[in-house]
Design an enzyme around this catalytic site. Structure first.
Site, PDB file in Angstrom:
ATOM      1  N   ALA A  59      -9.707   5.353   4.676  1.00 43.13           N
ATOM      2  CA  ALA A  59      -9.555   6.500   5.573  1.00 43.13           C
ATOM      3  C   ALA A  59     -10.866   7.253   5.801  1.00 43.13           C
ATOM      4  O   ALA A  59     -11.588   7.559   4.857  1.00 43.13           O
ATOM      5  CB  ALA A  59      -8.495   7.475   5.065  1.00 43.13           C
ATOM      6  N   GLY A  60     -11.145   7.527   7.059  1.00 49.46           N
ATOM      7  CA  GLY A  60     -12.312   8.328   7.417  1.00 49.46           C
ATOM      8  C   GLY A  60     -13.548   7.548   7.794  1.00 49.46           C
ATOM      9  O   GLY A  60     -14.529   8.124   8.254  1.00 49.46           O
ATOM     10  N   ASN A  88      -9.273   1.145   9.816  1.00 47.42           N
ATOM     11  CA  ASN A  88      -8.409   0.835  10.940  1.00 47.42           C
ATOM     12  C   ASN A  88      -8.925   1.468  12.230  1.00 47.42           C
ATOM     13  O   ASN A  88      -9.380   0.789  13.141  1.00 47.42           O
ATOM     14  CB  ASN A  88      -6.983   1.287  10.636  1.00 47.42           C
ATOM     15  CG  ASN A  88      -5.992   0.971  11.742  1.00 47.42           C
ATOM     16  OD1 ASN A  88      -4.847   1.374  11.673  1.00 47.42           O
ATOM     17  ND2 ASN A  88      -6.387   0.245  12.773  1.00 47.42           N
ATOM     18  N   THR A  89      -8.894   2.812  12.292  1.00 46.52           N
ATOM     19  CA  THR A  89      -9.236   3.513  13.523  1.00 46.52           C
ATOM     20  C   THR A  89     -10.627   3.165  14.027  1.00 46.52           C
ATOM     21  O   THR A  89     -10.833   3.003  15.236  1.00 46.52           O
ATOM     22  CB  THR A  89      -9.125   5.040  13.317  1.00 46.52           C
ATOM     23  OG1 THR A  89      -7.814   5.348  12.844  1.00 46.52           O
ATOM     24  CG2 THR A  89      -9.368   5.785  14.618  1.00 46.52           C
ATOM     25  N   GLY A 119      -8.360   8.802  10.178  1.00 43.49           N
ATOM     26  CA  GLY A 119      -8.680   8.761  11.598  1.00 43.49           C
ATOM     27  C   GLY A 119      -9.779   9.691  12.051  1.00 43.49           C
ATOM     28  O   GLY A 119     -10.089   9.744  13.238  1.00 43.49           O
ATOM     29  N   LYS A 139       0.858  -1.177   0.000  1.00 42.04           N
ATOM     30  CA  LYS A 139       0.000   0.000   0.000  1.00 42.04           C
ATOM     31  C   LYS A 139       0.904   1.240   0.000  1.00 42.04           C
ATOM     32  O   LYS A 139       1.626   1.493   0.965  1.00 42.04           O
ATOM     33  CB  LYS A 139      -0.920   0.040   1.221  1.00 42.04           C
ATOM     34  CG  LYS A 139      -1.795   1.295   1.260  1.00 42.04           C
ATOM     35  CD  LYS A 139      -2.544   1.430   2.567  1.00 42.04           C
ATOM     36  CE  LYS A 139      -3.238   2.786   2.633  1.00 42.04           C
ATOM     37  NZ  LYS A 139      -3.866   3.044   3.947  1.00 42.04           N
TER      38      LYS A 139
END
Length: 259
Positions: A187-188, A209-210, A161, A99
């Site tokens: 993301a987001g 992830n987050t 995040g 990535k």
């Protein structure tokens, strides 16, 4: 229904990719990842150890699973940094499925530097790497990345995040229309419904992830993400009804008996 995700030469049953950062420990990382049924986990190799055998090693935690590692270049700010990093990682691990992530604004937005990303993608793809490229949600940039050899394009839904969810649904659709390689929303994502929306827009996969790692119950959230991605994909394939500005009765009125 057999509906697999193909990225370059690899095929996956799950359309959910997870991250490995922000967990309290490697054991929780593994437990949540298994609960998500993801088959690929991305790792910031500048921050999480997967090469040193004499230290706690995330790769060792997953050695008894079939989950593939996707090294990422988080922390890199130039094409040169990312290229050198991935060459070293391939030498150390043999992994060439990567990535590519090059951040332009390291202080506030963590937005990607798309110019440096395209430069690195051109070099790495020519060297035999399978590049999944993190990008802004710009269809023109997506086309440039595909031309540079990206095996998949990963537009952000919102800043990394932030948990804000998809801020421009139209752009995700535009990117999907503009390129032929897989589109992975990255993301987001803040909750399961965000992942479902991404899939309903036609995204091929979602990376989060987050939203999992920082949830009050990461394992439960991982499972929720699993079902959200499946549900969103099925909803997309089923075909939503046309939006109308007026009501439409659910039951037919023709042939109704007069009472």
């Amino acid at each position: 229904m057999k509906d697999t995700l193909k990225i370059a030469h690899k095929t996956f049953s799950s359309r959910l990719i997870v991250g490995s950062g922000k967990y309290k420990d490697f054991a929780t990382t593994k437990e949540a990842t298994l609960a998500s049924s993801a088959e690929m986990i991305t790792v910031a190799v500048r921050r999480i150890n997967i090469t040193e055998k004499n230290q706690e090693n995330l790769l060792e935690y997953f050695k008894d699973t079939n989950i593939q590692f996707l090294p990422n270049s988080a922390g890199c700010t130039t094409a040169e940094e990312a290229i050198v990093l991935f060459r070293l990682i391939r030498e150390a691990t043999g992994i060439d499925f990567i990535k590519l992530e090059i951040i332009g604004d390291t202080q506030k937005t963590l937005y990607p530097d798309v110019i440096e990303t395209i430069k690195a993608c051109e070099v790495l793809s020519k060297e035999g790497f399978c590049v999944l490229a993190y990008s802004s949600d710009d269809p023109i940039v997506a086309k440039r990345l595909e031309a540079a050899g990206a095996a998949a394009v990963m537009p952000l839904a919102a800043p990394i995040g932030s948990g804000l969810g998809i801020q421009n649904r139209y752009n995700i659709s535009f990117i999907k229309e503009a390129i032929s390689v897989p589109v992975i929303v990255d993301a987001g994502v803040g909750c399961a419904s965000d992942a479902a929306i991404a899939m309903e827009l036609g995204a091929d996969a979602v990376l989060t992830n987050t939203a999992i790692a920082m949830a009050k119950n990461p394992v439960m959230m991982a499972e929720a993400m699993k079902y959200a991605v499946i549900s969103g994909r099925k909803s997309f394939l089923a075909g939503r009804i046309e939006k109308k500005s007026y009501a439409s009765a659910s039951s037919p009125i023709f042939g109704m008996a007069n009472l």
